[in-house]
Structures are given as structure tokens and as C-alpha cells.
Design a protein around this motif. Sequence first.
Motif, mmCIF file in Angstrom:
data_model
loop_
_atom_site.group_PDB
_atom_site.id
_atom_site.type_symbol
_atom_site.label_atom_id
_atom_site.label_comp_id
_atom_site.label_asym_id
_atom_site.label_seq_id
_atom_site.Cartn_x
_atom_site.Cartn_y
_atom_site.Cartn_z
ATOM 1 N N PRO A 158 0.827 -1.217 0.000
ATOM 2 C CA PRO A 158 0.000 0.000 0.000
ATOM 3 C C PRO A 158 0.860 1.265 0.000
ATOM 4 N N ASN A 159 1.685 1.415 -1.025
ATOM 5 C CA ASN A 159 2.697 2.473 -1.036
ATOM 6 C C ASN A 159 2.718 3.121 -2.418
ATOM 7 N N THR A 160 2.029 4.239 -2.575
ATOM 8 C CA THR A 160 2.013 4.915 -3.869
ATOM 9 C C THR A 160 3.296 5.693 -4.119
ATOM 10 N N ARG A 161 4.007 6.063 -3.059
ATOM 11 C CA ARG A 161 5.281 6.758 -3.286
ATOM 12 C C ARG A 161 6.255 5.845 -4.014
ATOM 13 N N LEU A 162 6.291 4.571 -3.618
ATOM 14 C CA LEU A 162 7.148 3.614 -4.306
ATOM 15 C C LEU A 162 6.694 3.438 -5.754
ATOM 16 N N GLU A 163 5.398 3.464 -5.986
ATOM 17 C CA GLU A 163 4.893 3.354 -7.356
ATOM 18 C C GLU A 163 5.387 4.515 -8.212
ATOM 19 N N ARG A 164 5.307 5.722 -7.681
ATOM 20 C CA ARG A 164 5.775 6.882 -8.448
ATOM 21 C C ARG A 164 7.282 6.833 -8.651
ATOM 22 N N GLN A 165 8.019 6.324 -7.669
ATOM 23 C CA GLN A 165 9.465 6.214 -7.829
ATOM 24 C C GLN A 165 9.818 5.253 -8.963
ATOM 25 N N ILE A 166 9.134 4.113 -9.010
ATOM 26 C CA ILE A 166 9.416 3.140 -10.067
ATOM 27 C C ILE A 166 9.007 3.696 -11.426
ATOM 28 N N HIS A 211 4.663 16.968 -11.848
ATOM 29 C CA HIS A 211 5.587 17.943 -11.280
ATOM 30 C C HIS A 211 5.092 18.469 -9.937
ATOM 31 N N LEU A 212 3.897 18.057 -9.526
ATOM 32 C CA LEU A 212 3.320 18.593 -8.300
ATOM 33 C C LEU A 212 3.746 17.755 -7.105
ATOM 34 N N TYR A 213 3.107 17.983 -5.970
ATOM 35 C CA TYR A 213 3.667 17.509 -4.715
ATOM 36 C C TYR A 213 2.955 16.295 -4.133
ATOM 37 N N GLU A 214 1.704 16.076 -4.491
ATOM 38 C CA GLU A 214 0.937 15.020 -3.845
ATOM 39 C C GLU A 214 0.921 13.743 -4.666
ATOM 40 N N ASP A 215 0.960 12.607 -3.987
ATOM 41 C CA ASP A 215 0.815 11.328 -4.663
ATOM 42 C C ASP A 215 -0.619 11.113 -5.129
ATOM 43 N N SER A 216 -1.597 11.581 -4.341
ATOM 44 C CA SER A 216 -2.985 11.192 -4.560
ATOM 45 C C SER A 216 -3.495 11.644 -5.917
ATOM 46 N N PHE A 217 -3.268 12.892 -6.298
ATOM 47 C CA PHE A 217 -3.783 13.385 -7.572
ATOM 48 C C PHE A 217 -3.060 12.711 -8.738
ATOM 49 N N ALA A 218 -1.735 12.601 -8.645
ATOM 50 C CA ALA A 218 -0.966 11.995 -9.724
ATOM 51 C C ALA A 218 -1.394 10.557 -9.959
ATOM 52 N N LEU A 219 -1.534 9.785 -8.902
ATOM 53 C CA LEU A 219 -1.888 8.373 -9.073
ATOM 54 C C LEU A 219 -3.344 8.198 -9.477
ATOM 55 N N THR A 220 -4.223 9.109 -9.044
ATOM 56 C CA THR A 220 -5.617 9.027 -9.470
ATOM 57 C C THR A 220 -5.737 9.290 -10.961
ATOM 58 N N ILE A 221 -4.999 10.264 -11.461
ATOM 59 C CA ILE A 221 -4.978 10.514 -12.900
ATOM 60 C C ILE A 221 -4.417 9.297 -13.639
#
Length: 1013
Positions: A541-549, A761-771
Motif C-alpha cells: 500500500p505504497n504509492t510513493r514507491l509506485e511513483r518512484q518506479i 511535477h506537483l507535490y501530492e501522490d494522490s492526484f498523480a496516481l488518481t490521474i
Amino acid sequence: MGENDRDGVLSKDLSITAKAITKKDRQNKDADVLRERREAILSQTSLTGYQVACLRDISLNMIRSAWFTVSHLLLEPGSMVAVMGCKDGTLAYAMAVMNPELHIIGLDSDRAAIMKAKKNWQLTNLEFIVSKVSKPSFPNNSLDAVVDAFTLHEIYSRQGYSESRVQEMLESHFALLKQNGFLFLRDYMHPPPGEYVLMEFPDVESSGDSPEDLSEADLLLLFSEEARVGDGISRGFFMEELEPYSPGTRLFRLPYKWAYEFILRKDNRTEWAEELTKEYTFMTARELRKTLRALGSRVIYTAPHWDFATIQKHYEGHFRLYDDDGLNLGFPATSHVFVARKVGEGESLTLQERRPSREPMQHLRIEAVRNIATGGIMDLVRRDTEVVEFLPYRVNDNGRVCIFLHDGLPRAVTNAVPRSGRNLDGKRWSGHMIEAVAIDREILSEYSEYWTPDDTREFSLAHLGLKPAPNAIMEQGPEFYPDPSMIDERIETKFLNVQKAQRSLTPRWVSQITKTYTDRGKIREFDAQQVLNAISIGVIPNTRLERQILALFSLLGVAADNWADTPLHLDEVDIQGASFQDLIKALKGDKQRFEKSEKLAGTIRSLHSYFIDEGVENGVVRGLAARDIEFVIKENRTINTAVVLPLVKNMNGEVLAGYIEDYLPVPERMGRTNKTLRAPSFNLPPEVKDMTMARAYIAQQFDVNPDRVVQLGESYFIHNGVTPQRIFPFAVTSNIQGSSGPWGTFTNYAPVRWLWMLIWHLYEDSFALTIKKTMERMHVDIDYGIDKSIGWDMGQENALWSVPPPIGMPIPSSPEEFHIISAEFHGDSSVLPMIGDHRSVGGASSGGGSGDEGSSSSSSSSSSGGSGGGGPESKQQDQDNKNSGGKKKIDQRLRTKNSMFENIDYSDIDGDRPDSSPQGKAEKEKKKSAQVISLLRPPPSRTSQGQKPRIDPVIVPVAPVIEVVEDATPSQEAEASHEENTNDKKGKKDKTPPAQSQEYYIPEPPPGPSFDR
């Protein structure tokens, strides 16, 4: 027979024939739709044409089941996996085709079924064995994973409804596992014992007396008399029919268990008599977790699972469930999943909150800031330690990206007792997580701002225990703000190309909290795509790791797999969305919006508790260690937050996504702009107790029907080192007009593809991953608009979800500029990497790009996704592309010199303040002509004025790489590094840059904004 009678018979025959033809046409049409859907989904994965051809006779449901099963098991290449009760072997075969690096063994006691499987399914990494499922003929400690998919209830029913026989089977299967081996269970769990439900059906008349002809209501009546028929006089269960709630329905009251039993078998009427002898549910999820822990297993993850295809086809419109008070219960889970890991005596099994601590807070501090414009006060929490996360990676011989992660990191806050609100989706974790390798930022302060190969090698050996690849340098990755409205923390990411490690490694740095527990975890190598799969299904349950990959994939030009299979359906409305220029303006924030406040708002509640580390000692589960941990929750709020993306389609067929503009204090304090775009989000109140009620509540906020609310993905933790708060991503697919939102929140709309260009380029994981999750579902059946003026085609449009904008790429000022910059950033003359058979590497050219690679990619893509293309030539081509081309292409990409992105000024957006003086312009030109040893720019807090966003590295000669002895201690490795590099580490901060005549130039570290709080 009279003339009229003959006409009547003839008319009846014609009617029957017409109905048969219509039914056949409908079946053919449905088959065509399923085939197109299957090809569309498989084309979005990294399966080769040969693999797709091998799966041509396998249903999409079985393919997805195989993918779903293996995604729970993060296994190493060469692992031995046993599929118990494999029957005809289809699941085992699909697993073997999709995972050629694993060795799959199918077992079943039915000799005829195994003989059929051996005849039908033949692969070099697949075998079938006739064996008892309850006591397989394998030596102990010989398997890496055991898969029990829907076998528990079979053993229970065949062995006289005996739970002890099931426990004996679990003990037998568990004994087969090697140390750290995985046990995957998927079956049906007993609903809450003793509960009764009301079950409502449409009042439909039965067409006959056989089970195939009965309506579902009449079939339930039959089932109440014949259930568990093999148990003699004990068969059947209590049920009564009540007055219906509404006309045209029938209502029954019965135990929840037997309502669930009926739901699971009501559509399998051809085998009705055989299924009557079985009992699907006999143990609750809690009881099974307890049984598995008693075996000495770490139950990493358990969760109910809802298969949306099954729900749409067999549940919706067929029945409803209510509790005794008449409240809608929603649909029950279609199955339940357990993942257990075999650990040794005295090792950690689970982390649980046990009791409050009376010690004062030491590691967390709550402060407040005031919005100068509005006067509003916001509370912020920060930790006493700031970390940098590392993602070491390498590309193996098959062209697959492998990454090194911290496996088993103790995150006890994950299992904090809920203070408010329910566990909506029923997911549970042991508390041992998989995350990027973290190191205290203070350690990095001993090194220069700009990395050389020597610095990189010394740091990696001393603090990661990994050998860098020759000439490798530390590469700047993305930075994250876990919750920029509440958590005052920035997490910076760095990438490093390393060599293969021969074994798992002990982390060199762990926090003080982690040191207290019995198991600190290990650094292991994982297949990066497998980790993304595990995140997508909720195991991690880690979206930060998802964005890193995904950022690493973008750096390497790799497209991620997409297995999304819940397409979105949108209506067209007459609505005007924001222009691209409007979005750019919306990102320009004030230079200063927030100031320190001495007064707290009281929105954050600090908590301090003891968490117990439990394990097995002498056959008994007991506490092994205890640690007091500080964490926070939102005051007067539940732990559940919904992030909701409103979606509409304009009259041109283009999908627009809703967003709100906001100002955030944390990025401003870190030197970034305070303005951002966010998806509407709100806290789910305590009365929302499950996902069905969550959908209904969201629908009420947006004034739409609940069927317009779609869950976009699995829930995840905001920051499980600070808070147990969880995010639930949703979309609202509605024909709403304009700017409605929760509690009257004004919502703007913009094309989803433009938001995708910018939100990375923004700061939150939630919006980026929802898109991202929205884009994943659009490839199936949504034509979401093509801007013909800039020459996009649908292939490029659909590819956007898989390759996010590279980290460090400047924000474009127009869609055209995005394509130019993105293409140059990827080192390719094409616009974007296309998705084809061998799309795991390389960024293949779309639309017939230049060079041989683009041509071969284009031809490969054209033959993918169908049943064809699976012959020897296709197979050989795929293997050549993956084996010989994969690693080579990525290596070339890492060394490609890209465009300098001149004449682009984004200083107002990124927070950089350009110097307009002649000296500043001269310095800017000087830096433009320099070649900096860094793939990406440093984080914004350390960005120099006018420094360009990204310049690729220059390869420089370096001394030979130190050969590291695997068993060497950290001190021995440090001594070896010191012998080769005599510079004192403490002097690195003041190291002068090399002369201009050398092969690289390192500018002076720029001054950054103050971190003074």
C-alpha cells in the motif's frame, strides 16, 4: 390439422428459429467484443507476441487470475511454485506462460485430469504430477511457493466437513516451503457468525421445476431444503419469506452464511447436485489468520476481493442484501486472499498496538502556519529525522529492470487501533512493508552536492552495500511531499545503477524505531514490474514507491504494464474546460503565502502507544519486543479519506477531469511554489462502514447515482511512518453540468491528458496516481479526444499513461512543447515510446520513427495482441528484441546526450528566481555550455539561479571498481574504500571543482532557501 393450426405451428417454428438466430448473433457479437477487449488488455502488457499466441485458447478471466495470483508472490527467478488441486492445469499453464522465469508444478489427485493437462499444456518450465493434495509427494523445505486456489473448501467438504483435516493440509503445505517461502490462499470466508440478513429478489416466474429452470428466488427455496445434502438429517437451514419492501420483489430472511453460500453457487446450475454436497464457507478470516500464525507464518497480507466482472454479470440486478434494520449491505466479496511467509522460530510475525504510553513526545512536533491571504491556520507535523530514499537498479540479461528494496521494514503504525471509522475494505497487513532504501539526510551532507563516480562508489559501498556499475553516478529522482497539507516533510529520491548482488543484504542504516524490533528486514532484488503489480492489487500500500518506479521507467524509456479491466463509461455534456495556458497560470503561486503561527488550529491529534512485536517461541505465539511509537491522526476525523476525480466528456469527445486550486505551506517552506492543483477530497464520516456505503456517500456529495461512482484502485497509506490515515481513490463518471463538488467546492475541468502532463511535477501522490489510474482504464473503450492541430494519434494518446513525464523535465507551456521536450528527454526522435510486444525497454518509435529500432518496434507492435504472430519467426524476433536489444538499449539511453531545452523559462513555476543582471545572464550562459555530472537537477531547495533542468552525464575515466567481499563488515569495506581514495570524507563538502580542461565540470553548489523553522 387445420390450415390455421399449421400456420400457428409454422409461425411458432419460425419464431423459435428467429430467436435461435438472434441468440447466435448475440453470442457471436459478444465473442467479438470479448476478443477485442482481450486483445486491447494484453497489448498494454509486456507479454511478447509468442506469449500472447500461447494464451490464445485461454480465457481472459483465467489469464487475469494467473496474473493476480503471481502478483501476490514477489518471487526470484528460478523459484519452484506448486499449484495444488490444479484440475485440468489451465491456471498452472497460464502462470507458466506469463512467468517463464518460474518453474510451475501442477498437482492433482485426479489421474485423468493430470493426463489431460500433460497432453494439452506443454512448456519447459511446466510439469504436472499425480499426487494427493492434502499430503503432496514432495520433500519438505523444497518449494519457494505453494498456491492453494479454492482448495480449502474442497478438502473440507470431501473429508466429512472436518476443519482438522484442513489444518492438517495447511501444516503439510507449510512444511514443503523453504525458509521465507510463500503460501498463497484464495477461497471463501465465513461471514460474521450468527448474523441474519434480508435477501431481496425480483419476482420472476420459474419456467420449470429443474434447477436450470427455476428463478433465483425459487432456487433459494430449493437450496434451503437441500443444502449440505450429504449430511443426512442435518441438511438444510432456517429461512422464512417476508412481506416484500416494494411490489415486484420477494424478500427472505436467512443466516448470512447461507445467503453467501447460495450467492456463490446460484449460477452453476449444470453441476447443482454435485455442488450441494459441498460447503464453501466454514472458517472466518480471523480464524484462518490465527491458524496460519500458529504454524509459524507471517501473514503478510489478507483482504477480501471483489471481482467486478462477476458482480456486474451475476450480482447487480439479481439480488440485494440488507441487515435486520433494512440497511443495504452491498455485495459480499467474491473471494478472500491470504499471503503467508514462512519464518523461523523467534522471528517477527506481526506488529500490533497494545497499550498507550505515558512517555513525553520526542520524535514528532506539531507546529502551525497562517495563510496570510485568508488568515486561516493550518497545523503541520514533522519528524526529527529527514531521510533520502534510494532506488538502486540494474537491467538484467533479459532486459528487465530490477530494483533493490527494503523488504520486511517494520511499520507498526500500519496496525494502529482505529480511533474513528471502520476498516472499509477489510485489508490487513502484518506490519512488515516493502519500501525504498532510506538513509538519514545527515549522512549525505558529508558528500558533495554533485556526485562523481568516486563519490558514488564510496557512498554505495559504505551505506548501501552494493557495487555501482562502472562509471555510474548518483542520479536525481523525484521528490515527494507525503501530505503537504499536514506532514511537514519532503522525501527526496535518488537512483543508482548497480551490479547484481549475490545475496540479500542487511540495511546499513535504519531508524531508532526499527532497531528495536526483532527483524529489521533485508535489502532484496525485485523485478520492478512485479512490484508495480503488487502495488496495483493492494499487497504493497505504497504509492510513493509506485511513483518512484514509474519515474525510473521514464528515465529508462520503459513502459509499465497495464492490467486495468474496469473501463469507464462517460456521457457527453456541453462543458467548457480550462485551456493549457490556464493550467500553467494556475500553477503560478505567491512568493510568500504562509507565515509561522504561535497558535495551533487543533486539527492534528498526537498519539503515543506501545506496539508489540509477536512471534513463535516454543510453539506459542508471544511478545518478542516492544517499542513506544509516536504518530498522529486528524482530530475529529476518521482514518479514511476519499480522493475523487470527477470525469465528464465534452461534445468533442474529449474527457475532462475536475480539479481544485489550492495553496500548500510545506512546498513553500521547501523552496517551491505554494500553488497546486488537487483532486477534490474529503473525509469519510464514521457512519460509512464499508465500500458500498462509501460509494453511496460520495454519490450524495456529488448529487449523482451510486453507480456513477467507480473505485479507481486499492487503498494506500499516506505515510505509514507518521499516520495510519488511508486514501481511497474514486472517480465520478457523471453528466453533471459545471462545477459541482462536495459541500459546494468549486471544481474546474481540464482535459485529462493535459493534467497528466503537469501533475507529475506537483507535490501530492494522490492526484498523480488518481490521474494515472484513470488513464489506465481509458485504453479499453474510451475515445477521449484527439487534438488534430498538434498531430496526435490515438496510439500516442493511449501511451501517455504508461510513460509519465520524466522527473526534472521542465513544465511545458503548450501541448506541442510537451511532445518535443518529452521526446528529447527520452533521447528519441519519435514523439513517445509506443506500446508493442517487446515494450519492456527502449522507447520504440511511434509512427515509423527513425532507425532500425523504430522499424522493428513498429512491425512488432502491429502483430501484437492477437492470436497470430506466434510462429517461430515471431518467437525468435521477440527473443532477439528482449535478450540482445533490451539491456543494450537502456545502456545507450543512459549515455545519450539530450537537448539543452534552451529558450524555456519556468522560473515562476518551479520556484527558481532568475537573475536578470548581466552577471546573472553570463553565469546562466556559462552553465548552459557546461556538462554537469548529474542526470537530473538537484532538488529545488538546492537549485541554482538559472540552472538548466537536466543535462545528461559525460562518461569519464575512473579507477577500477573495488571488488567487495560479500561477507565483509562495513568497517572492512570502508577501509578498502579509504585505501583507494585518500581524500578525507569530511573534506568533501569543500572540494573544489575540477579544472575546465578536464572531461567534466562541476559548478559550485548553489545557495538554497533557508530551512530555518
